[in-house]
Design a protein around this motif. Structure first.
Motif, PDB file in Angstrom:
ATOM      1  N   THR A  73       0.839  -1.210   0.000  1.00 23.13           N
ATOM      2  CA  THR A  73       0.000   0.000   0.000  1.00 23.13           C
ATOM      3  C   THR A  73       0.873   1.259   0.000  1.00 23.13           C
ATOM      4  OG1 THR A  73      -1.629  -1.214   1.263  1.00 23.13           O
ATOM      5  CG2 THR A  73      -1.861   1.172   1.255  1.00 23.13           C
ATOM      6  N   ASP A  77      -4.044   3.274  -9.093  1.00 25.10           N
ATOM      7  CA  ASP A  77      -3.537   2.619  -7.879  1.00 25.10           C
ATOM      8  C   ASP A  77      -3.729   1.098  -7.937  1.00 25.10           C
ATOM      9  OD1 ASP A  77      -6.219   3.077  -7.700  1.00 25.10           O
ATOM     10  OD2 ASP A  77      -6.205   3.915  -5.673  1.00 25.10           O
ATOM     11  N   HIS A 130      -8.279  -3.376   2.185  1.00 21.77           N
ATOM     12  CA  HIS A 130      -8.145  -2.376   3.256  1.00 21.77           C
ATOM     13  C   HIS A 130      -8.211  -0.948   2.751  1.00 21.77           C
ATOM     14  CE1 HIS A 130      -6.162  -5.701   5.763  1.00 21.77           C
ATOM     15  NE2 HIS A 130      -7.416  -5.519   6.142  1.00 21.77           N
ATOM     16  N   SER A 131      -8.287  -0.799   1.432  1.00 23.48           N
ATOM     17  CA  SER A 131      -8.298   0.572   0.908  1.00 23.48           C
ATOM     18  C   SER A 131      -9.708   0.908   0.407  1.00 23.48           C
ATOM     19  CB  SER A 131      -7.287   0.675  -0.245  1.00 23.48           C
ATOM     20  OG  SER A 131      -7.722   1.596  -1.190  1.00 23.48           O
TER      21      SER A 131
END
Ligand SMILES: C[S@@+](CC[C@H](N)C(=O)[O-])C[C@H]1O[C@@H](n2cnc3c(N)ncnc32)[C@H](O)[C@@H]1O
Length: 434
Positions: free
Chosen positions: A11, A72, A104-105
């Motif tokens: 990340t 991303d 988690h994003s």
């Protein structure tokens, strides 16, 4: 790396990788990571793994992905593909942690299944995909086509060998501060600490397994510094003697400045145009217990900083394409443009012209670049000598060459030789004012 840490590392590395793909240098994007970040070295390692396989990752993602996802998500997939093709981490860990990073994003959560599917497909088809990708020179050599052609013009048949060398992890080479200890003593101290090292050149030691500098015995005490063996030749070639007035015109981070001061107590001015980089000269000199007048200024504008007293030695380690140090900076072929070569050659020529009047009669200027392109080396120096009948080239090569072009190289040392066998690519010319 623990698997939980890997998700966090991936990340944190995403914006760095996106920055590098946009043309920023590794050094620049790493400025975005706090120095004390626990994960800094892990992020750095994941980033380097990707940069060293940049063309492969581009090819794999175009083969595996039909519609480009958000930046991303693409970056996360590429970073994970980099780790999978490198093969050091367990494949299921990489896939699981990449998927966890997506979950988690908030921005990437919806793409978690997509990330999973692409990475699992890579696992199934890895061999065929890699064989197909390797057929492309840009993937084999990890460089754009124009860069490959430039290397071919310089190295001819040796080109694949040079590229293979550039893709390897660089050796960690130390310069021994002979003002504080001897090369033999430094080597014995490392050996005692369980860090075997081999000799390289006159002042160097190569660690057989690299480690953080803070863990190298003698580093904090200023007995050793990190410096490539080709770069270590500069201070010797410059041959500044006790008490001489010496200018290091482009000095940061100060490796060559410091080495000259380790070899002789000279009156050193270290110029650097970039204030942040200049502070690294001071840090390095402080650690080594050495002194110089560190000045933030443009070498090309001497009326702003020169007191009018000529220098007996000048080192011009000019800004260049850095085409000789790609194994340390694998982003270089991608961050340069073809026109940079001529642009930098003009800058180098101008700086040399500006330095010449600052040199005392019988004084010497050492011109250096960590580039292998002739425009930045031999061609510029030959043109300078043609314009300046008062400039005499002093032979410096192992066989008395006037112009010393060092290709990146790795090999066994010749015992007793001062010429290192393992070094980056450099060019040196030593000019005397007659
Ligand atoms: C190749 S590096 C020097 C490496 C250094 N000699 C060493 O061994 O550690 C070139 C340096 O020159 C600086 N520089 C570029 N143009 C300059 C100029 N016009 N005046 C002074 N410094 C300059 C760059 O910021 C960079 O730090």
């Amino acid at each position: 790396m623990s698997s939980a840490a890997l998700a966090v590392t991936l990340t944190q590395t995403i914006p760095l990788w996106i920055g590098v793909k946009k043309g920023l240098s590794i050094e620049k994007v790493l400025e975005g990571l706090p120095k004390d970040s626990e994960n800094r070295s892990a992020c750095q390692s994941v980033l380097y793994t990707a940069v060293r396989q940049r063309a492969l990752l581009q090819k794999l993602s175009s083969d595996l992905i039909s519609r480009a996802p958000a930046d991303d998500v693409l970056a996360l997939i590429e970073l994970a593909l980099g780790l999978l093709s490198e093969g050091k981490e367990k494949p299921f860990t990489v896939v699981n942690e990449a998927v966890a990073a997506a979950k988690h994003s908030r921005k990437m959560v919806k793409a978690a299944n997509f990330v999973n599917a692409i990475l699992r497909r890579f696992g199934r088809e890895k061999t065929e995909l890699l064989v197909k990708a390797e057929k492309q020179p840009t993937v084999r050599f990890n460089a754009p086509d124009w860069w490959i052609r430039r290397y071919e013009a310089v190295f001819g048949e040796q080109t694949p060998e040079i590229f293979a060398l550039q893709q390897k992890h660089p050796p960690m080479t130390l310069r021994v501060n002979t003002g504080k200890t001897s090369v033999e003593e430094a080597q014995a101290k490392l050996e005692k600490a369980g860090i075997p090292a081999e000799r390289v050149g006159k002042f160097g030691l190569i660690l057989l397994s690299p480690r953080p500098v803070k863990d190298v015995p003698g580093f904090l005490e200023g007995e050793v510094s990190v410096q490539d063996a080709g770069s270590q030749l500069a201070a010797e070639l410059l041959d500044a003697k006790e008490g001489m007035r010496v200018l290091d015109a482009c000095a940061a981070p100060g490796g060559k400045t410091a080495h000259s001061l380790e070899l002789a107590d000279v009156d050193m001015t270290a110029l650097e145009i970039d204030p942040k980089r200049a502070s690294r000269i001071t840090e390095n000199l402080d650690r080594l217990g050495l002194k110089a007048k560190v000045t933030v200024a443009d070498a090309g504008d001497p009326k702003k900083w020169w007191d009018g007293r000529p220098f007996e030695r000048i080192l011009l380690d000019a800004p260049c394409t850095a085409s000789g140090i790609v194994r340390r900076h694998p982003d270089i072929p991608w961050s340069r443009k073809p026109e940079d070569i001529a642009k930098l050659a003009r800058t180098q020529g101008k700086l040399l012209e500006t330095m010449w009047p600052l040199l005392a009669n019988n004084g010497r200027i050492l011109y250096a670049v960590c580039s292998v392109f002739p425009e930045e080396g031999p061609r510029g120096i030959e043109a300078f000598c043609a314009r300046h009948p008062d400039a005499k080239l002093i032979p410096i090569g192992p066989e008395g060459e006037n112009l010393l072009s060092l290709s990146p190289a790795e090999g066994p040392e010749t015992p007793g030789s001062v010429w290192p066998a393992t070094h980056d690519g450099f060019f040196y010319a030593l000019l005397e004012k007659i």
